[in-house]
Design an enzyme around this catalytic site. Sequence first.
Site, PDB file in Angstrom:
ATOM      1  N   SER A 165      46.929 -19.790  26.720  1.00 22.96           N
ATOM      2  CA  SER A 165      47.595 -21.639  26.784  1.00 22.96           C
ATOM      3  C   SER A 165      46.675 -22.390  26.068  1.00 22.96           C
ATOM      4  CB  SER A 165      47.662 -21.739  28.280  1.00 22.96           C
ATOM      5  OG  SER A 165      46.288 -21.658  28.468  1.00 22.96           O
ATOM      6  N   LYS A 166      47.258 -23.841  25.614  1.00 23.63           N
ATOM      7  CA  LYS A 166      46.744 -25.010  25.606  1.00 23.63           C
ATOM      8  C   LYS A 166      45.394 -24.567  26.123  1.00 23.63           C
ATOM      9  CE  LYS A 166      50.228 -28.086  23.226  1.00 23.63           C
ATOM     10  NZ  LYS A 166      51.260 -27.808  23.557  1.00 23.63           N
ATOM     11  N   ARG A 167      44.923 -24.703  27.285  1.00 22.84           N
ATOM     12  CA  ARG A 167      43.836 -25.177  27.453  1.00 22.84           C
ATOM     13  C   ARG A 167      42.998 -23.533  26.600  1.00 22.84           C
ATOM     14  NH1 ARG A 167      40.954 -23.408  32.033  1.00 22.84           N
ATOM     15  NH2 ARG A 167      42.587 -22.536  33.082  1.00 22.84           N
ATOM     16  N   ALA A 182      43.511 -21.563  24.245  1.00 20.61           N
ATOM     17  CA  ALA A 182      43.390 -22.244  23.018  1.00 20.61           C
ATOM     18  C   ALA A 182      41.757 -22.962  22.917  1.00 20.61           C
ATOM     19  CB  ALA A 182      44.223 -22.648  22.278  1.00 20.61           C
ATOM     20  N   ALA A 183      41.823 -24.312  23.825  1.00 23.58           N
ATOM     21  CA  ALA A 183      40.710 -25.151  23.228  1.00 23.58           C
ATOM     22  C   ALA A 183      38.999 -24.568  24.115  1.00 23.58           C
ATOM     23  CB  ALA A 183      40.549 -26.298  24.737  1.00 23.58           C
TER      24      ALA A 183
END
Length: 504
Positions: A267-269, A271-272
């Site tokens: 997910s984007k989170r 990846a961060a």
Amino acid sequence: MESTPSSSTPARDLKPVRTRFAPSPTGRMHLGSARSALYPFLLARRTGGTFILRIEDTDQKRFVPGAEQELIDGLRWLGIHHDEGPDIGGPCGPYRQTERRAIYHEHAWKLVDLGHAFPCFCSPERLDKVRQEQMKNKQNPRYDGACRSLDPGESRRRVKAGEKYVIRFKMPKEGTVAAADLLRGSITTDNAALDDSVLLKSDGLPTYHLAAMVDDHLMGITHVIRGSEWLPSMPLHMHIIRAFGWDEPVFAHLSVFLKPSGKGKMSKREAAEALKDGHSIFVTDMKGLGYTPEGVLNWIVLMGWGVSEDDFLTLDEMTARFDIHNLTPSPAAINFAKLDHFNATHIRSFRTEDLAARIKPYFLQENLEVDNDTLLKVVPLIRERLVTLDDCLPFAAWFFRETVTPKPEDLVGKNLTAAQSADIARQSLEILAGLPEITPAAAEPPLRALVERLGLIPNQVFGILRAAVTGQTVSPPLFESMEIVGKEKILERVRRAVEILEKM
Ligand code: GLU
């Protein structure tokens, strides 16, 4: 169907293929895109064929300005060079789909003329109502066929009069369609289960289904290597290709990427989170994080290619060994430890001058003055220790500083007092000062003799010297480092350490 080259075929006998990477400029370039570019590139290079970059930008709602440039920069950094594309042109251009509107328009209407497609005037509101109704009745939502049998003359009149329309594929109601994926075999689908999918949208732009099939044909693509999200659309794609009477390219759908735990997509989170750890799934972050294109390519190429996992491969070796038949359809979990492994392995393989040139910018960024002679001597001392290129800073930035400032407590030897450490530093200083030159061969034996005389272990004495000379507790091999720094500076630094220790 095209025959497909395999790794056992001698390169001279391979028929040159035409392959493409066809990304949509809808966001950042991630690992999946890099891999979708790499495999067709390798196949083209292996056969002396052609690799094309085509930008699929027909979804205006998802278009992200700058994304195309990021893709081009990412490919260039990785060394995946295309032979035809929007930035360099070629015989089958334009290579940006929004510049090919007329071509799709003409082809959509050709299918109408052939009886394989029809204009549809249904409003979004009507279609929505139909969908709601179908869902209420527990049916699969699909087009109900309202415009399928409109009189062709009447339809054309309505189009000419300016009425809004789309063009849909006229899916046969009976029979089956077989679609072959090179990695999974052939799958047969009942036509009755397929929808009258939209080919040309009301904004005049094509959907992926029409645009990709038309372009793959007009661009002479022999092998389509793409993401597995397109597998469900294969039956429709077969229908489109056959309706035109075209040759079918070979299709290979790649496996999906899963997050490191293997459970679901990243997910984007997440990846961060990875970025906080010095890792990224985005190609254009990799350079800044100290990764090398060689390491990244080696990592990516094995995520979905069935060669032995530990294989160290350069781009040339990948090209020589690449075999599309060895691609695997099983999902690949992202494993950053492997990225680190391959990056470190490639760094160790670089020639000294090459590695020097790659790490120099990191020192310059820290405003250090780097003289190339010193840098070339430093590289062999740190090469084995670098996982990422920016690791050169903690290990070696001190080489390029005029002075170092060790923490006083680091100058105190293990299990020793400051006074004892001062004494050891003083005795070491005398030994070093008496040497004509500080080389490992000259300095190590007398300092080891000192360790023995004092009844200590090497680390206690060398730890003091390391902190004094390098200003830090971890460094490349001490004696080799001292030789690079030179006698004058070494004596000055050890003298300074004695002073600091005496004041503690
Ligand atoms: N534009 C499509 C995507 O980015 C390309 C799929 C293909 O390679 O045909 O998913």
